[in-house]
Motif scaffolding. Structure first.
Motif, PDB file in Angstrom:
ATOM      1  N   GLU A   1       0.818  -1.215   0.000  1.00 34.07           N
ATOM      2  CA  GLU A   1       0.000   0.000   0.000  1.00 34.07           C
ATOM      3  C   GLU A   1       0.852   1.266   0.000  1.00 34.07           C
ATOM      4  O   GLU A   1       0.563   2.220  -0.726  1.00 34.07           O
ATOM      5  CB  GLU A   1      -0.938   0.010   1.214  1.00 34.07           C
ATOM      6  CG  GLU A   1      -2.056  -1.029   1.175  1.00 34.07           C
ATOM      7  CD  GLU A   1      -1.638  -2.403   1.685  1.00 34.07           C
ATOM      8  OE1 GLU A   1      -0.414  -2.647   1.837  1.00 34.07           O
ATOM      9  OE2 GLU A   1      -2.519  -3.248   1.917  1.00 34.07           O
ATOM     10  N   GLU A   2       1.892   1.259   0.827  1.00 34.19           N
ATOM     11  CA  GLU A   2       2.694   2.479   0.953  1.00 34.19           C
ATOM     12  C   GLU A   2       3.517   2.780  -0.304  1.00 34.19           C
ATOM     13  O   GLU A   2       3.460   3.899  -0.806  1.00 34.19           O
ATOM     14  CB  GLU A   2       3.588   2.354   2.189  1.00 34.19           C
ATOM     15  CG  GLU A   2       4.452   3.557   2.452  1.00 34.19           C
ATOM     16  CD  GLU A   2       5.215   3.376   3.750  1.00 34.19           C
ATOM     17  OE1 GLU A   2       4.667   3.720   4.803  1.00 34.19           O
ATOM     18  OE2 GLU A   2       6.341   2.845   3.714  1.00 34.19           O
ATOM     19  N   PRO A   3       4.289   1.798  -0.849  1.00 37.31           N
ATOM     20  CA  PRO A   3       5.035   2.109  -2.069  1.00 37.31           C
ATOM     21  C   PRO A   3       4.134   2.590  -3.211  1.00 37.31           C
ATOM     22  O   PRO A   3       4.491   3.546  -3.907  1.00 37.31           O
ATOM     23  CB  PRO A   3       5.682   0.767  -2.433  1.00 37.31           C
ATOM     24  CG  PRO A   3       5.780   0.038  -1.147  1.00 37.31           C
ATOM     25  CD  PRO A   3       4.615   0.461  -0.327  1.00 37.31           C
ATOM     26  N   TYR A   4       2.974   1.989  -3.380  1.00 37.96           N
ATOM     27  CA  TYR A   4       2.083   2.433  -4.455  1.00 37.96           C
ATOM     28  C   TYR A   4       1.541   3.831  -4.177  1.00 37.96           C
ATOM     29  O   TYR A   4       1.407   4.647  -5.089  1.00 37.96           O
ATOM     30  CB  TYR A   4       0.942   1.435  -4.666  1.00 37.96           C
ATOM     31  CG  TYR A   4       1.414   0.126  -5.255  1.00 37.96           C
ATOM     32  CD1 TYR A   4       2.315   0.099  -6.332  1.00 37.96           C
ATOM     33  CD2 TYR A   4       0.977  -1.101  -4.753  1.00 37.96           C
ATOM     34  CE1 TYR A   4       2.768  -1.097  -6.863  1.00 37.96           C
ATOM     35  CE2 TYR A   4       1.413  -2.303  -5.281  1.00 37.96           C
ATOM     36  CZ  TYR A   4       2.311  -2.302  -6.342  1.00 37.96           C
ATOM     37  OH  TYR A   4       2.756  -3.480  -6.857  1.00 37.96           O
ATOM     38  N   THR A   5       1.239   4.107  -2.904  1.00 38.27           N
ATOM     39  CA  THR A   5       0.777   5.457  -2.554  1.00 38.27           C
ATOM     40  C   THR A   5       1.859   6.483  -2.923  1.00 38.27           C
ATOM     41  O   THR A   5       1.568   7.532  -3.495  1.00 38.27           O
ATOM     42  CB  THR A   5       0.464   5.543  -1.044  1.00 38.27           C
ATOM     43  OG1 THR A   5      -0.545   4.580  -0.736  1.00 38.27           O
ATOM     44  CG2 THR A   5      -0.027   6.923  -0.656  1.00 38.27           C
ATOM     45  N   LEU A   6       3.126   6.142  -2.608  1.00 39.91           N
ATOM     46  CA  LEU A   6       4.216   7.074  -2.915  1.00 39.91           C
ATOM     47  C   LEU A   6       4.394   7.231  -4.417  1.00 39.91           C
ATOM     48  O   LEU A   6       4.641   8.337  -4.921  1.00 39.91           O
ATOM     49  CB  LEU A   6       5.516   6.579  -2.276  1.00 39.91           C
ATOM     50  CG  LEU A   6       5.473   6.507  -0.742  1.00 39.91           C
ATOM     51  CD1 LEU A   6       6.740   5.865  -0.189  1.00 39.91           C
ATOM     52  CD2 LEU A   6       5.280   7.903  -0.162  1.00 39.91           C
ATOM     53  N   SER A   7       4.245   6.134  -5.143  1.00 40.33           N
ATOM     54  CA  SER A   7       4.338   6.207  -6.602  1.00 40.33           C
ATOM     55  C   SER A   7       3.250   7.125  -7.159  1.00 40.33           C
ATOM     56  O   SER A   7       3.496   7.951  -8.044  1.00 40.33           O
ATOM     57  CB  SER A   7       4.221   4.797  -7.188  1.00 40.33           C
ATOM     58  OG  SER A   7       4.147   4.868  -8.592  1.00 40.33           O
ATOM     59  N   ILE A   8       2.060   7.009  -6.598  1.00 38.51           N
ATOM     60  CA  ILE A   8       0.952   7.869  -7.053  1.00 38.51           C
ATOM     61  C   ILE A   8       1.250   9.337  -6.719  1.00 38.51           C
ATOM     62  O   ILE A   8       1.055  10.226  -7.548  1.00 38.51           O
ATOM     63  CB  ILE A   8      -0.384   7.415  -6.416  1.00 38.51           C
ATOM     64  CG1 ILE A   8      -0.771   6.046  -6.959  1.00 38.51           C
ATOM     65  CG2 ILE A   8      -1.493   8.432  -6.693  1.00 38.51           C
ATOM     66  CD1 ILE A   8      -1.939   5.382  -6.233  1.00 38.51           C
ATOM     67  N   LEU A   9       1.774   9.561  -5.502  1.00 39.97           N
ATOM     68  CA  LEU A   9       2.141  10.940  -5.120  1.00 39.97           C
ATOM     69  C   LEU A   9       3.112  11.530  -6.136  1.00 39.97           C
ATOM     70  O   LEU A   9       2.976  12.684  -6.535  1.00 39.97           O
ATOM     71  CB  LEU A   9       2.827  10.945  -3.750  1.00 39.97           C
ATOM     72  CG  LEU A   9       1.980  10.972  -2.492  1.00 39.97           C
ATOM     73  CD1 LEU A   9       2.890  11.160  -1.273  1.00 39.97           C
ATOM     74  CD2 LEU A   9       0.965  12.108  -2.537  1.00 39.97           C
ATOM     75  N   LEU A  10       4.086  10.732  -6.551  1.00 41.66           N
ATOM     76  CA  LEU A  10       5.082  11.222  -7.511  1.00 41.66           C
ATOM     77  C   LEU A  10       4.459  11.443  -8.886  1.00 41.66           C
ATOM     78  O   LEU A  10       4.796  12.398  -9.586  1.00 41.66           O
ATOM     79  CB  LEU A  10       6.270  10.260  -7.593  1.00 41.66           C
ATOM     80  CG  LEU A  10       7.189  10.340  -6.372  1.00 41.66           C
ATOM     81  CD1 LEU A  10       8.117   9.155  -6.279  1.00 41.66           C
ATOM     82  CD2 LEU A  10       8.003  11.646  -6.422  1.00 41.66           C
ATOM     83  N   HIS A  11       3.535  10.576  -9.271  1.00 41.36           N
ATOM     84  CA  HIS A  11       2.809  10.798 -10.529  1.00 41.36           C
ATOM     85  C   HIS A  11       2.085  12.141 -10.486  1.00 41.36           C
ATOM     86  O   HIS A  11       2.129  12.910 -11.445  1.00 41.36           O
ATOM     87  CB  HIS A  11       1.771   9.688 -10.753  1.00 41.36           C
ATOM     88  CG  HIS A  11       2.322   8.473 -11.433  1.00 41.36           C
ATOM     89  ND1 HIS A  11       3.164   7.582 -10.817  1.00 41.36           N
ATOM     90  CD2 HIS A  11       2.139   8.008 -12.696  1.00 41.36           C
ATOM     91  CE1 HIS A  11       3.469   6.614 -11.661  1.00 41.36           C
ATOM     92  NE2 HIS A  11       2.861   6.849 -12.825  1.00 41.36           N
TER      93      HIS A  11
ATOM     94  N   LEU B   1       4.790  15.133 -10.387  1.00 39.63           N
ATOM     95  CA  LEU B   1       5.620  15.382 -11.567  1.00 39.63           C
ATOM     96  C   LEU B   1       4.818  15.484 -12.865  1.00 39.63           C
ATOM     97  O   LEU B   1       5.275  16.112 -13.827  1.00 39.63           O
ATOM     98  CB  LEU B   1       6.681  14.281 -11.701  1.00 39.63           C
ATOM     99  CG  LEU B   1       7.748  14.286 -10.598  1.00 39.63           C
ATOM    100  CD1 LEU B   1       8.601  13.037 -10.666  1.00 39.63           C
ATOM    101  CD2 LEU B   1       8.619  15.541 -10.712  1.00 39.63           C
ATOM    102  N   GLY B   2       3.656  14.893 -12.900  1.00 39.78           N
ATOM    103  CA  GLY B   2       2.833  14.952 -14.118  1.00 39.78           C
ATOM    104  C   GLY B   2       3.595  14.438 -15.328  1.00 39.78           C
ATOM    105  O   GLY B   2       4.332  13.441 -15.230  1.00 39.78           O
ATOM    106  N   PRO B   3       3.508  15.136 -16.478  1.00 42.65           N
ATOM    107  CA  PRO B   3       4.139  14.643 -17.712  1.00 42.65           C
ATOM    108  C   PRO B   3       5.662  14.577 -17.601  1.00 42.65           C
ATOM    109  O   PRO B   3       6.305  13.823 -18.315  1.00 42.65           O
ATOM    110  CB  PRO B   3       3.737  15.667 -18.771  1.00 42.65           C
ATOM    111  CG  PRO B   3       2.727  16.569 -18.152  1.00 42.65           C
ATOM    112  CD  PRO B   3       2.768  16.397 -16.683  1.00 42.65           C
TER     113      PRO B   3
END
Lengths: 291, 403
Positions: free
Chosen positions: A133-143, A146-148
């Motif tokens: 849950e946490e790594p994916y949450t962080l990945s989403i935060l970075l998405h 940073l956007g495009p």
């Protein structure tokens, strides 16, 4: 209401553990993974381990202990033991105030600095990542952050957990509805797709992550984790005793790049554990900077 | 198909033969459903057993036992006291299952969003002493409670002075009268004045009650969205009722009001935690549910200290009477109390009210139980069934006197 005292209606279901067996098993667990099991959890131990003993056909905890230490399958048995001592359920986007604070005050700063240096790299270690849950949450935060621009970046989020079963679940990246209780609806729609058995993270979110099972007690193993800008270790060190807490926190220190930041669980503090970090007050969270 | 003894009948059971009274009247025709009132009715009529399909019934009971056992997993399964509590809770769960109740799923256990909450103090600054100071600096202990405490401790207290003091607070007077007229006392005549209540219940006893009720008032400002305050008070009042019944069962000269109020206020430290650390303490509640550990263990794991450490500082700063504070602060550790025998009353009452709540579908695991301290009370574990029965006759009306 009166009930017939049928012999099958007894409170005890699992074989009982003697004080000596409990001590032996507790010391064994501590030596293997640093998790300290308080005396108060003795009965919980019986209940948690009971079904496993039954499945193995072990009639007592002594027999179970022999299987754990002497049988040819002992490594497999150890993995299932790890599963029983670390069943911490969590959810995606847990503690949003802390995440917002990390994103606004820490992530954005690191990103700015990296941009200025022309180094489009970022690594994060999620220590005790449970089922991902946490790594994916962080990945989403970075998405989101940073956007495009994300395409230009090399991002590595390393999730480790003691339990191989948890790591397998993390790799699968499929979650049931209750894991989303704290997730904003738009995030859920944008980064998850319905599959059989729940909602799966999108490939893009998964692509920033990698998972492995690892013992935080194993100094050689933790040294192999790539140096990080950020270490997340939320509600994990609560399982350790003082000595193990110090050991693990010092491995985080060694892993962090200069100026890197350690994030603990909401109610956790480094107070009494380490003075090597500079505490930072974020809105809604504490963070600890490597000095 | 088999014979089921009348006292073992559970609501929802379907009878497989006509149930007839000894004089041949059909009380319940074949295929009829046993309702809650049937066991007593049939017993009264002299029916000792009925024919029923107990196959499903046995399965239901097993399902109820399996469900209930999970909530007892933290405590000693060989404890005779817990065996009684387990049977009682299993009975309640079986009744609910029979009426079509569906036990909560894992998802439901965990479904709660606490993200709107923020703690008043950051983790680094939140030890028990500091959060209590933060509270007591902001709000002083109510003046009326201070005067009640003085009255309770004064050798010069009289019916006149106490009645006057309570009379100054209309809300408090109304609550005390409601309580005096509840099944907790079961007086033959209605109690219409505080003066009459003092005459019937006793001076010291009413002072104790009044102090306890005034203390509850202090906490009325906690926003209900922080935590389910209704469940919190239900549990607290239940604990008070059990404590009173247990103390009465131990013989005369026990001042049951003291135990009622100590039971009522036993979790007062948790209220301060809810006020000061709403996120952390709700996180502890979630952690407890998700990991099948008692709330007190979740507090220790996640926050680093428990609600009794907080109540210690709170009650000390309020200079609360030691006869109540010692019981409240040690309800999880009766052995550590100056008089373990008395602290064991609140300890046991807390466990019994937890058992009732597990039976009602509450999702928290029973904390560890200290059998050795219980033994000091001099009550046999087998006597607890009677305590549960007494509780049932008082609970609903007494609880409703508070809301």
């Amino acid at each position: 209401m009166a009930l017939t005292l049928s012999p099958t209606l007894s409170l005890r279901k699992a074989p009982s553990i003697s004080d000596e067996e409990f001590r032996k098993l507790r010391d064994f667990i501590y030596s293997k993974c640093g998790i300290f099991v308080d005396d108060k959890r003795k009965y919980l131990f019986e209940t948690r381990f009971g079904p496993r003993l039954n499945a193995l056909g072990a009639k007592s905890f002594s027999e179970y202990f022999q299987i754990l230490t002497l049988s040819p399958d002992k490594d497999k048995e150890l993995a299932s033991l790890f599963e029983m001592v670390t069943t911490n359920e969590t959810s995606l986007y847990r503690d949003t105030k802390q995440l917002d604070g990390v994103r606004a005050s820490i992530l954005s700063k690191i990103i700015k600095e990296q941009r200025a240096k022309g180094k489009f790299e970022l690594s994060v270690w999620s220590a005790g990542c449970s089922s991902g849950e946490e790594p994916y949450t962080l990945s989403i935060l970075l998405h989101e952050e940073l956007g495009p621009e994300l395409r230009k970046w090399r991002i590595a989020i390393t999730g480790v957990d003691l339990s191989p079963a948890m790591v397998a679940k993390a790799k699968a990246g499929v979650y049931q509805e209750y894991a989303f209780k704290t997730t904003p609806e738009d995030i859920k729609k944008k980064y998850f797709t319905p599959v059989v058995g729940g909602l799966k993270v999108t490939d893009s979110v998964a692509s920033l992550t990698c998972f492995q099972s690892m013992n935080l007690n194993d100094a050689a193993a933790t040294k192999r984790i790539p140096k990080s800008h950020l270490v997340f270790c939320r509600n994990v060190i609560i399982y350790f005793d003082e000595a193990m807490k110090k050991k693990v926190v010092s491995s985080f220190y060694d892993n962090l790049l200069p100026g890197g930041v350690l994030i603990l669980g909401h109610s956790e503090t480094l107070h009494k554990i380490s003075a090597a970090f500079k505490p930072m007050m974020l809105p809604g969270a504490m963070a600890y900077e490597k000095i | 198909m088999s014979k089921v003894r009348t006292e073992d009948l559970k609501p929802g059971l379907i009878v497989s033969e006509d149930v007839k009274s000894p004089d041949g009247r059909v009380i319940l025709p074949k295929g009829g459903r046993i309702e809650a009132f049937h066991p007593m009715l049939l017993k009264g009529l002299g029916v000792t057993e009925v024919e029923a399909d107990s196959g499903d019934d046995e399965k239901l009971l097993q399902a109820a036992a399996d469900y209930t056992r999970e909530f007892f997993s933290y405590a000693n399964p060989d404890s005779p006291v817990l065996a009684e509590l387990f049977l009682y809770a299993t009975g309640l769960v079986a009744q609910r299952l029979a009426t079509g109740w569906v036990p909560p799923t894992l998802g439901e256990r965990m479904a709660q969003n606490v993200e709107h909450l923020s703690d008043v103090l950051p983790a680094d600054e939140a030890d028990p002493e500091k959060i209590v100071r933060h509270e007591t600096e902001l709000a002083s202990f109510p003046e009326s409670s201070l005067r009640l405490k003085a009255e309770l401790e004064s050798p010069k207290a009289s019916i006149g002075s106490l009645t006057k003091l309570i009379g100054q607070d209309l809300g408090l007077s109304a609550k005390l009268l409601k309580l005096a007229n509840s099944p907790l006392y079961n007086f033959a005549e209605p109690v219409e004045s505080i003066q009459r209540a003092v005459t019937l219940i006793g001076l010291r006893e009413v002072s104790t009650l009044a102090l306890g009720m005034a203390t509850i008032n202090y906490f009325q400002g906690i926003p209900p969205e922080l935590v389910d305050m209704k469940s919190f008070w239900r549990h607290s009042i239940s604990c008070g009722i059990f404590a009173k019944i247990l103390s009465q069962a131990m013989g005369s000269g026990m001042n049951p009001e003291r135990f009622f109020i100590a039971g009522l206020l036993h979790d007062v430290g948790r209220l301060i935690m809810f006020k000061k650390l709403p996120y952390a303490s709700t996180e502890a509640l979630l952690y407890a549910r998700e990991n099948f550990v008692p709330i007190v263990a979740a507090e220790a794991a996640l926050i680093g200290y428990t609600h009794t450490a907080v109540s210690q500082y709170l009650l000390a700063s309020w200079k609360f009477p030691a006869m109540l504070a010692d019981l409240i602060n040690n309800h999880h550790s009766p052995k550590a109390a100056p008089d373990p025998r008395l602290a064991a009353i609140i300890h046991t009452a807390d466990a019994m009210s937890n058992a009732v709540e597990i039976g009602a579908g509450r999702l928290y695991v029973l904390p560890d139980f200290d059998d050795e301290s219980f033994a000091l009370m001099g009550l046999p574990a087998s006597g607890l069934a009677k305590v549960f029965a007494d509780y049932e006759t008082q609970a609903e009306q007494t609880i409703s006197a508070f809301f």
